[in-house]
Write a protein that holds these residues in place. Structure first.
Motif, mmCIF file in Angstrom:
data_model
loop_
_atom_site.group_PDB
_atom_site.id
_atom_site.type_symbol
_atom_site.label_atom_id
_atom_site.label_comp_id
_atom_site.label_asym_id
_atom_site.label_seq_id
_atom_site.Cartn_x
_atom_site.Cartn_y
_atom_site.Cartn_z
ATOM 1 N N VAL A 158 0.137 2.332 -22.415
ATOM 2 C CA VAL A 158 -0.014 3.515 -21.551
ATOM 3 C C VAL A 158 -0.108 4.777 -22.397
ATOM 4 N N LYS A 159 0.759 4.897 -23.408
ATOM 5 C CA LYS A 159 0.722 6.075 -24.293
ATOM 6 C C LYS A 159 -0.620 6.173 -25.018
ATOM 7 N N ASP A 160 -1.108 5.046 -25.521
ATOM 8 C CA ASP A 160 -2.423 5.030 -26.187
ATOM 9 C C ASP A 160 -3.531 5.431 -25.221
ATOM 10 N N CYS A 161 -3.409 4.953 -23.981
ATOM 11 C CA CYS A 161 -4.420 5.278 -22.970
ATOM 12 C C CYS A 161 -4.423 6.774 -22.661
ATOM 13 N N VAL A 162 -3.244 7.369 -22.592
ATOM 14 C CA VAL A 162 -3.146 8.828 -22.373
ATOM 15 C C VAL A 162 -3.905 9.558 -23.480
ATOM 16 N N GLU A 163 -3.693 9.122 -24.719
ATOM 17 C CA GLU A 163 -4.363 9.746 -25.864
ATOM 18 C C GLU A 163 -5.882 9.518 -25.818
ATOM 19 N N ASN A 164 -6.278 8.282 -25.509
ATOM 20 C CA ASN A 164 -7.706 7.961 -25.419
ATOM 21 C C ASN A 164 -8.410 8.776 -24.339
ATOM 22 N N MET A 165 -7.769 8.891 -23.185
ATOM 23 C CA MET A 165 -8.393 9.633 -22.085
ATOM 24 C C MET A 165 -8.450 11.125 -22.387
ATOM 25 N N GLY A 166 -7.440 11.625 -23.108
ATOM 26 C CA GLY A 166 -7.478 13.027 -23.548
ATOM 27 C C GLY A 166 -8.647 13.273 -24.487
ATOM 28 N N ASP A 167 -8.865 12.334 -25.413
ATOM 29 C CA ASP A 167 -10.014 12.433 -26.329
ATOM 30 C C ASP A 167 -11.330 12.363 -25.565
ATOM 31 N N SER A 168 -11.386 11.477 -24.569
ATOM 32 C CA SER A 168 -12.597 11.320 -23.762
ATOM 33 C C SER A 168 -12.941 12.626 -23.047
ATOM 34 N N VAL A 191 -8.829 0.557 -21.562
ATOM 35 C CA VAL A 191 -8.844 -0.633 -20.701
ATOM 36 C C VAL A 191 -8.408 -1.877 -21.481
ATOM 37 N N ASP A 192 -8.899 -1.999 -22.708
ATOM 38 C CA ASP A 192 -8.561 -3.170 -23.546
ATOM 39 C C ASP A 192 -7.070 -3.268 -23.839
ATOM 40 N N GLY A 193 -6.392 -2.120 -23.814
ATOM 41 C CA GLY A 193 -4.957 -2.112 -24.108
ATOM 42 C C GLY A 193 -4.115 -2.793 -23.042
ATOM 43 N N PHE A 194 -4.704 -3.029 -21.860
ATOM 44 C CA PHE A 194 -3.943 -3.612 -20.752
ATOM 45 C C PHE A 194 -4.221 -5.095 -20.544
ATOM 46 N N THR A 195 -4.576 -5.793 -21.603
ATOM 47 C CA THR A 195 -4.798 -7.236 -21.491
ATOM 48 C C THR A 195 -3.453 -7.963 -21.520
ATOM 49 N N GLY A 196 -3.427 -9.131 -20.936
ATOM 50 C CA GLY A 196 -2.197 -9.930 -20.933
ATOM 51 C C GLY A 196 -1.250 -9.535 -19.812
ATOM 52 N N HIS A 197 -0.178 -10.287 -19.683
ATOM 53 C CA HIS A 197 0.802 -10.040 -18.618
ATOM 54 C C HIS A 197 1.977 -9.256 -19.169
ATOM 55 N N GLY A 198 2.814 -8.841 -18.272
ATOM 56 C CA GLY A 198 3.992 -8.097 -18.704
ATOM 57 C C GLY A 198 4.459 -7.183 -17.601
#
Length: 197
Positions: A101-111, A155-162
């Motif tokens: 989630v933290k990585d996604c926040v950063e990625n979306m900010g860059d986007s 999106v790729d960061g959310f693969t797998g279960h958990g």
């Protein structure tokens, strides 16, 4: 007198017909232009649905089409970035999911940043020609492509279960939607470049 009256009515009819049809003719032409242009994208139906509201601005201009597509992408990227940021504050996220989630926040900010720069660059080009046009458009293409990579990385960061699968699915759904309109925007930017040569 009757002939003069008839001539006047005929003239009035011509004026009314041309004024009635001219506003309709332009949007219809623009609608067809948008539909045809969207044919070069990976998601043509989404492209058409998201851009037809801009038909009066787009008219039949590949540049305005690219600009509108980038604006749609930026608006959706901002909305998704805000949503992911809000989700990062939800209690109970830990470990790999927290990092994703933290990585996604950063990625979306860059986007968002890259799409903003693309819109600004395209908007400030004016009547640029030749090598200068190629340089400016190369910047736009690079930034939009990088924005798309950021979205896909999220999106790729959310693969797998958990962690909470519903929240993960909601984040992925929003970001995938952004990636689709960004992909369309890139295709329309490339179309503008191709038509400019």
């Amino acid at each position: 007198m009757a002939r003069l009256c008839l001539s006047f009515l005929l003239l009035l009819s011509i004026i009314n017909t041309s004024s009635a049809t001219s506003p309709i003719r332009s949007p219809v032409g623009a609608t067809d232009f948008i539909k045809t242009s969207c044919g070069v994208t990976l998601y043509p139906d989404l492209c058409f649905e998201s851009l037809r509201v801009y038909r009066s601005t787009i008219q039949q201009s590949p540049r305005q089409m690219a600009q509108a597509a980038l604006s749609v992408s930026l608006a959706r990227a901002r909305s998704a970035a805000n949503y992911v940021s809000m989700m990062s504050k939800v209690k109970g996220i830990k470990g790999r999911d927290f990092i994703a989630v933290k990585d996604c926040v950063e990625n979306m900010g860059d986007s968002v940043d890259r799409l903003s720069r693309s819109i600004k660059e395209l908007g400030e080009m004016g009547q640029v020609r030749g090598q200068s046009f190629i340089w400016h458009m190369s910047n736009v293409q690079t930034w939009v492509s990088a924005a798309l990579t950021d979205e896909n990385t999220c999106v790729d960061g959310f693969t797998g279960h958990g962690w909470n699968e519903n929240v993960k699915a909601a984040i992925k759904s929003r970001v995938v939607g952004v990636a689709q309109v960004t992909s369309n925007a890139l295709a329309l930017v490339n179309l503008f470049v191709a038509k400019h040569h």
